[in-house]
Motif scaffolding. Structure first.
Motif, PDB file in Angstrom:
ATOM      1  N   ARG A   1      24.129  33.166  16.506  1.00  0.00           N
ATOM      2  CA  ARG A   1      24.274  31.792  17.329  1.00  0.00           C
ATOM      3  C   ARG A   1      25.216  32.016  18.410  1.00  0.00           C
ATOM      4  O   ARG A   1      24.821  31.519  19.523  1.00  0.00           O
ATOM      5  CB  ARG A   1      24.811  30.682  16.674  1.00  0.00           C
ATOM      6  N   ILE A   2      26.553  32.893  18.221  1.00  0.00           N
ATOM      7  CA  ILE A   2      27.111  33.338  19.331  1.00  0.00           C
ATOM      8  C   ILE A   2      26.748  34.208  20.256  1.00  0.00           C
ATOM      9  O   ILE A   2      26.891  34.400  21.384  1.00  0.00           O
ATOM     10  CB  ILE A   2      28.478  33.501  18.637  1.00  0.00           C
ATOM     11  N   HIS A   3      25.608  35.146  19.672  1.00  0.00           N
ATOM     12  CA  HIS A   3      24.952  36.080  20.668  1.00  0.00           C
ATOM     13  C   HIS A   3      24.181  35.286  21.669  1.00  0.00           C
ATOM     14  O   HIS A   3      24.447  35.663  22.599  1.00  0.00           O
ATOM     15  CB  HIS A   3      24.030  36.960  19.620  1.00  0.00           C
ATOM     16  N   LYS A   4      23.687  34.219  21.164  1.00  0.00           N
ATOM     17  CA  LYS A   4      22.841  33.357  22.307  1.00  0.00           C
ATOM     18  C   LYS A   4      23.728  32.550  23.112  1.00  0.00           C
ATOM     19  O   LYS A   4      23.405  32.515  24.323  1.00  0.00           O
ATOM     20  CB  LYS A   4      21.615  32.465  21.384  1.00  0.00           C
ATOM     21  N   LYS A   5      24.897  32.003  22.586  1.00  0.00           N
ATOM     22  CA  LYS A   5      25.502  30.840  23.430  1.00  0.00           C
ATOM     23  C   LYS A   5      26.538  31.683  24.170  1.00  0.00           C
ATOM     24  O   LYS A   5      26.569  31.262  25.506  1.00  0.00           O
ATOM     25  CB  LYS A   5      26.273  29.970  22.372  1.00  0.00           C
ATOM     26  N   LEU A   6      27.196  32.625  23.733  1.00  0.00           N
ATOM     27  CA  LEU A   6      28.308  33.309  24.511  1.00  0.00           C
ATOM     28  C   LEU A   6      28.099  34.759  25.105  1.00  0.00           C
ATOM     29  O   LEU A   6      28.856  35.426  25.205  1.00  0.00           O
ATOM     30  CB  LEU A   6      29.615  33.348  23.679  1.00  0.00           C
ATOM     31  N   CYS A   7      26.651  35.263  24.642  1.00  0.00           N
ATOM     32  CA  CYS A   7      26.365  36.556  25.264  1.00  0.00           C
ATOM     33  C   CYS A   7      27.274  37.461  24.460  1.00  0.00           C
ATOM     34  O   CYS A   7      27.549  38.464  24.818  1.00  0.00           O
ATOM     35  CB  CYS A   7      26.641  36.670  26.874  1.00  0.00           C
ATOM     36  N   CYS A   8      27.569  37.154  23.250  1.00  0.00           N
ATOM     37  CA  CYS A   8      28.436  38.058  22.440  1.00  0.00           C
ATOM     38  C   CYS A   8      27.433  39.270  21.868  1.00  0.00           C
ATOM     39  O   CYS A   8      26.405  38.777  21.243  1.00  0.00           O
ATOM     40  CB  CYS A   8      28.859  37.251  21.095  1.00  0.00           C
ATOM     41  N   ARG A   9      27.576  40.522  22.247  1.00  0.00           N
ATOM     42  CA  ARG A   9      27.077  41.409  21.899  1.00  0.00           C
ATOM     43  C   ARG A   9      27.425  42.637  21.120  1.00  0.00           C
ATOM     44  O   ARG A   9      27.054  43.563  21.120  1.00  0.00           O
ATOM     45  CB  ARG A   9      26.503  42.113  23.390  1.00  0.00           C
ATOM     46  N   GLY A  10      28.701  42.211  20.314  1.00  0.00           N
ATOM     47  CA  GLY A  10      29.034  43.216  19.625  1.00  0.00           C
ATOM     48  C   GLY A  10      29.791  42.524  18.394  1.00  0.00           C
ATOM     49  O   GLY A  10      29.918  41.262  18.444  1.00  0.00           O
ATOM     50  N   ILE A  11      29.504  43.268  17.040  1.00  0.00           N
ATOM     51  CA  ILE A  11      30.384  42.540  15.813  1.00  0.00           C
ATOM     52  C   ILE A  11      31.238  43.804  15.393  1.00  0.00           C
ATOM     53  O   ILE A  11      30.795  44.979  15.522  1.00  0.00           O
ATOM     54  CB  ILE A  11      29.246  42.535  14.905  1.00  0.00           C
ATOM     55  N   LEU A  12      32.402  43.588  15.026  1.00  0.00           N
ATOM     56  CA  LEU A  12      33.447  44.562  14.461  1.00  0.00           C
ATOM     57  C   LEU A  12      33.596  44.267  12.817  1.00  0.00           C
ATOM     58  O   LEU A  12      34.000  43.161  12.628  1.00  0.00           O
ATOM     59  CB  LEU A  12      35.128  44.217  15.195  1.00  0.00           C
ATOM     60  N   THR A  13      33.281  45.409  12.270  1.00  0.00           N
ATOM     61  CA  THR A  13      33.152  45.299  10.851  1.00  0.00           C
ATOM     62  C   THR A  13      34.615  45.819  10.045  1.00  0.00           C
ATOM     63  O   THR A  13      34.312  46.272   9.049  1.00  0.00           O
ATOM     64  CB  THR A  13      31.932  46.110  10.285  1.00  0.00           C
ATOM     65  N   GLU A  14      35.563  45.798  10.938  1.00  0.00           N
ATOM     66  CA  GLU A  14      36.876  46.339  10.380  1.00  0.00           C
ATOM     67  C   GLU A  14      37.561  45.076   9.619  1.00  0.00           C
ATOM     68  O   GLU A  14      37.188  43.934   9.739  1.00  0.00           O
ATOM     69  CB  GLU A  14      37.678  46.796  11.459  1.00  0.00           C
ATOM     70  N   CYS A  15      38.416  45.282   8.871  1.00  0.00           N
ATOM     71  CA  CYS A  15      39.463  44.606   8.168  1.00  0.00           C
ATOM     72  C   CYS A  15      40.640  44.195   9.058  1.00  0.00           C
ATOM     73  O   CYS A  15      40.840  45.120   9.889  1.00  0.00           O
ATOM     74  CB  CYS A  15      39.873  45.114   6.870  1.00  0.00           C
ATOM     75  N   CYS A  16      41.127  43.159   8.910  1.00  0.00           N
ATOM     76  CA  CYS A  16      42.291  42.808   9.824  1.00  0.00           C
ATOM     77  C   CYS A  16      43.716  43.542   9.388  1.00  0.00           C
ATOM     78  O   CYS A  16      44.670  43.612  10.281  1.00  0.00           O
ATOM     79  CB  CYS A  16      42.686  41.150   9.853  1.00  0.00           C
TER      80      CYS A  16
ATOM     81  N   ALA B   1      33.476  28.043  18.956  1.00  0.00           N
ATOM     82  CA  ALA B   1      32.496  28.759  19.729  1.00  0.00           C
ATOM     83  C   ALA B   1      31.216  28.518  19.214  1.00  0.00           C
ATOM     84  O   ALA B   1      30.072  28.783  19.869  1.00  0.00           O
ATOM     85  CB  ALA B   1      32.603  30.517  19.204  1.00  0.00           C
ATOM     86  N   VAL B   2      30.792  27.834  18.255  1.00  0.00           N
ATOM     87  CA  VAL B   2      29.515  27.599  17.634  1.00  0.00           C
ATOM     88  C   VAL B   2      29.007  25.981  17.854  1.00  0.00           C
ATOM     89  O   VAL B   2      29.850  25.196  17.775  1.00  0.00           O
ATOM     90  CB  VAL B   2      29.157  27.958  16.372  1.00  0.00           C
ATOM     91  N   ASP B   3      27.806  25.811  18.415  1.00  0.00           N
ATOM     92  CA  ASP B   3      27.144  24.467  18.535  1.00  0.00           C
ATOM     93  C   ASP B   3      26.745  24.012  17.141  1.00  0.00           C
ATOM     94  O   ASP B   3      25.864  24.917  16.834  1.00  0.00           O
ATOM     95  CB  ASP B   3      26.291  24.305  19.528  1.00  0.00           C
ATOM     96  N   PHE B   4      27.345  23.098  16.605  1.00  0.00           N
ATOM     97  CA  PHE B   4      26.609  22.537  15.192  1.00  0.00           C
ATOM     98  C   PHE B   4      25.837  21.329  15.241  1.00  0.00           C
ATOM     99  O   PHE B   4      25.514  20.821  16.302  1.00  0.00           O
ATOM    100  CB  PHE B   4      27.746  22.280  14.234  1.00  0.00           C
TER     101      PHE B   4
END
Length: 356
Positions: free
Chosen positions: A145-160, A220-223
């Motif tokens: 969903r955020i990939h389509k809406k915000l051109c989010c093209r990455g995911i971080l799989t780390e812990c905070c 960031a997401v449209d519901f």
């Protein structure tokens, strides 16, 4: 560190009125004498790791005194004085490669390398280690969903990195944080979309000097629009990191109402919400307290007449789902995005890995 402990304990000793308000809302403090008396005699290591670090004592205190800081300082001292072996707890530490979450993802073939990644993108999704481990279906739906809406093209799989800080492992925590900041900088990330409240508040502090913008997934997401079909009543458990700012509490309630869900509130919400039983890693040190917190909260939720208990923190969801209840237990995003997942067997699925 000795000065930090001394400062916190002296403040408690001199200012605590011993009114009992903090103890009345905390099973851990109810076992003990007043905070002032605890500070006078000195905090033991067992007491330090028996505190959920949830901040409810500060919310209840008329003077806003925070016992959390005193207990956290004592944890750091315990590590420095080698009162416990931190290696024994590596199984849930993010800087240890063979931790339980990594093992779970490997065993159940959970991987995100197939997602479309564009390193020229300056917007990334940060799901948090619990969500991406135990709710891969929901994680992928959010990313799409955020990939389509915000051109989010990455995911971080780390812990905070929060578990390292909570355990008192400051050197390891700092190394982990420095590594995470370096990766974010190298990738040219300008904004992070965050699903987990623990990650949101931890990274908001960690990245405040970097210029990276932090957004919740609910911004960031449209519901979906208000449903024409009758939807089940739900009650919301507010998670501890959101206790004072209430960012997730407000945003999730607004989103659920906009989608047509009826919310019936428990007696203890927002800043008065109890810990779910996972705060401060107490499930590892005081499983009896953790179980009592879960059972009490499930009873409180049932009394609302709701059909579903929801939370915006998956750690809370997993804690409540592990015990049998008449209520369905879901993440808020399961309802908002129409991605249903039953979390009742997650703990059993995790135990299966180590039973073979």
């Amino acid at each position: 560190m000795e000065n930090d402990i001394k400062k916190e304990t002296e403040k408690i000793i001199s200012e605590c009125r011993e009114c009992g308000l903090c103890s009345s809302g905390c099973n851990f403090l109810a076992e003990s004498t007043s905070p002032a008396e605890m500070a006078r005699k000195g905090i033991t290591m067992e007491e330090a790791y028996g505190c959920a670090l949830c901040g409810k004592c500060k919310a209840a205190c008329p003077l806003g005194l925070s016992l959390q800081e005193m207990f956290q300082a004592r944890r750091v001292k315990a590590i420095q004085n080698q009162e416990l072996d931190p290696e024994e707890f590596n199984y849930f530490m993010p800087d240890y490669e063979e931790n339980v979450m990594n093992a779970y993802r490997q065993y159940y073939h959970i991987d995100y390398r197939d997602l479309e990644i564009d390193e020229s993108s300056d917007t990334y999704f940060f799901p948090g280690c619990t969500l991406m481990t135990y709710s891969s279906k929901l994680t992928r739906e959010i990313y799409n969903r955020i990939h389509k809406k915000l051109c989010c093209r990455g995911i971080l799989t780390e812990c905070c990195g929060l578990p390292l800080y909570q355990m008192g492992l400051l050197d390891r925590a700092q190394q982990y944080t420095d590594s995470l900041i370096e990766k974010i900088t190298q990738l040219g990330i300008k904004r992070l979309i965050i699903a987990c409240p623990n990650c949101y508040y931890q990274l908001r502090e960690t990245l405040k000097s970097t210029g990276v913008e932090i957004f919740t997934i609910y911004e960031a997401v449209d519901f979906p629009e208000n449903s024409q079909e009758p939807l089940p009543k739900c009650t919301i458990h507010d998670s501890c990191p959101d206790r004072f700012d209430g960012v997730f509490a407000r945003q999730t309630r607004a989103a659920l109402k906009d989608c047509g869900f009826e919310i019936v509130e428990m007696a203890n919400i927002f800043k008065d919400s109890p810990c779910c039983g996972s705060g401060g890693q107490i499930s590892h040190f005081r499983p009896d307290l953790a179980d009592k917190l879960v059972k009490d909260r499930l009873v409180e939720a049932k009394h609302t007449g709701a059909e579903i208990l929801v939370s915006y923190c998956l750690s809370c969801v997993l804690n409540f789902a592990r015990l049998e209840s008449e209520l369905a237990v879901r993440h808020v995003l399961n309802l908002l995005l129409g991605v249903d997942e039953d979390y009742a067997d997650v703990k059993k699925r995790a135990a299966k890995i180590f039973a073979e």
